[in-house]
Design a protein around this motif. Sequence first.
Motif, PDB file in Angstrom:
ATOM      1  N   UNK A  61      50.272   7.628  28.337  1.00 30.91           N
ATOM      2  CA  UNK A  61      50.416   8.038  26.934  1.00 30.91           C
ATOM      3  C   UNK A  61      51.489   9.108  26.780  1.00 30.91           C
ATOM      4  N   UNK A  62      52.116   9.132  25.618  1.00 34.17           N
ATOM      5  CA  UNK A  62      53.021  10.241  25.294  1.00 34.17           C
ATOM      6  C   UNK A  62      52.169  11.497  25.101  1.00 34.17           C
ATOM      7  N   UNK A  63      52.803  12.643  25.077  1.00 32.76           N
ATOM      8  CA  UNK A  63      52.052  13.891  24.891  1.00 32.76           C
ATOM      9  C   UNK A  63      51.287  13.856  23.577  1.00 32.76           C
ATOM     10  N   UNK A  64      51.943  13.433  22.514  1.00 33.88           N
ATOM     11  CA  UNK A  64      51.294  13.369  21.204  1.00 33.88           C
ATOM     12  C   UNK A  64      50.064  12.458  21.253  1.00 33.88           C
ATOM     13  N   UNK A  65      50.247  11.270  21.830  1.00 34.02           N
ATOM     14  CA  UNK A  65      49.137  10.314  21.913  1.00 34.02           C
ATOM     15  C   UNK A  65      48.025  10.822  22.829  1.00 34.02           C
ATOM     16  N   UNK A  66      48.403  11.467  23.919  1.00 33.89           N
ATOM     17  CA  UNK A  66      47.410  12.032  24.842  1.00 33.89           C
ATOM     18  C   UNK A  66      46.557  13.077  24.135  1.00 33.89           C
ATOM     19  N   UNK A  67      47.203  13.987  23.431  1.00 31.26           N
ATOM     20  CA  UNK A  67      46.474  15.036  22.718  1.00 31.26           C
ATOM     21  C   UNK A  67      45.547  14.430  21.676  1.00 31.26           C
ATOM     22  N   UNK A  69      44.284  11.302  21.653  1.00 28.96           N
ATOM     23  CA  UNK A  69      43.231  10.507  22.295  1.00 28.96           C
ATOM     24  C   UNK A  69      42.141  11.372  22.913  1.00 28.96           C
ATOM     25  N   UNK A  70      42.515  12.561  23.355  1.00 25.51           N
ATOM     26  CA  UNK A  70      41.542  13.425  24.031  1.00 25.51           C
ATOM     27  C   UNK A  70      40.984  14.515  23.125  1.00 25.51           C
ATOM     28  N   UNK A  71      41.503  14.611  21.912  1.00 29.39           N
ATOM     29  CA  UNK A  71      41.003  15.621  20.979  1.00 29.39           C
ATOM     30  C   UNK A  71      41.420  17.038  21.345  1.00 29.39           C
ATOM     31  N   UNK A  72      42.559  17.162  21.987  1.00 33.39           N
ATOM     32  CA  UNK A  72      43.059  18.482  22.394  1.00 33.39           C
ATOM     33  C   UNK A  72      44.114  18.932  21.389  1.00 33.39           C
ATOM     34  N   UNK A  73      44.017  20.183  20.974  1.00 36.44           N
ATOM     35  CA  UNK A  73      45.018  20.771  20.098  1.00 36.44           C
ATOM     36  C   UNK A  73      46.084  21.446  20.963  1.00 36.44           C
ATOM     37  N   UNK A  74      47.350  21.425  20.541  1.00 31.99           N
ATOM     38  CA  UNK A  74      48.396  22.080  21.335  1.00 31.99           C
ATOM     39  C   UNK A  74      48.314  23.605  21.227  1.00 31.99           C
ATOM     40  N   UNK A  75      49.104  24.272  22.020  1.00 32.43           N
ATOM     41  CA  UNK A  75      49.181  25.733  21.972  1.00 32.43           C
ATOM     42  C   UNK A  75      48.062  26.408  22.739  1.00 32.43           C
ATOM     43  N   UNK A  76      47.560  27.482  22.173  1.00 33.00           N
ATOM     44  CA  UNK A  76      46.574  28.323  22.845  1.00 33.00           C
ATOM     45  C   UNK A  76      45.142  27.821  22.687  1.00 33.00           C
ATOM     46  N   UNK A  77      44.950  26.638  22.167  1.00 31.54           N
ATOM     47  CA  UNK A  77      43.591  26.119  21.968  1.00 31.54           C
ATOM     48  C   UNK A  77      42.840  25.937  23.287  1.00 31.54           C
ATOM     49  N   UNK A  78      43.567  25.906  24.401  1.00 32.15           N
ATOM     50  CA  UNK A  78      42.920  25.762  25.711  1.00 32.15           C
ATOM     51  C   UNK A  78      41.941  26.898  25.975  1.00 32.15           C
ATOM     52  N   UNK A  79      42.142  28.044  25.346  1.00 33.64           N
ATOM     53  CA  UNK A  79      41.230  29.176  25.558  1.00 33.64           C
ATOM     54  C   UNK A  79      39.808  28.830  25.133  1.00 33.64           C
TER      55      UNK A  79
END
Length: 142
Positions: A61-67, A69-79
């Motif tokens: 998947x592209x980065x956009x599609x990966x995010x 498909x997995x419900x991940x937000x970009x940036x600091x949302x990993x915290x």
Amino acid sequence: MSPAEKGYSTKATPEQILYAQVLEIGMYLGLLILFLTFALYIFGWVNPHVPLEELPRCWSLSVHDYLQATGIQPGWSWLGKLGRSDFLNFIGIALLSGVTIICYLAIIPTLLKQKDKVYALLALLEALILGLAASGILAAGH
């Protein structure tokens, strides 16, 4: 002519030694965290956000599609996902990428003690600029 012959000192200054010591500790700590969090992930001791069996599907998947498909937000949302093993490794990565900021902040008291206000100000400005860049506030092109 060598630096010593030109009148330059080849001996490290106190702030250079402190910077190197903080950098060494930060590098080893970041590496240790990476090893530990990888073990948590690979041995399944902590559940990942994206299950291991789904990863091969996501690799193409592209980065956009990966995010998406997995419900991940970009940036600091990993915290907000640090309870998941596939995000725990970000702690070590963040430490390794931010240790330079810590080094600059650590040498400021030494520089002020030596009454080297210009270099202390430069170290503070460098730490602030690096912190601002890391914050994502200046992100462009998204």
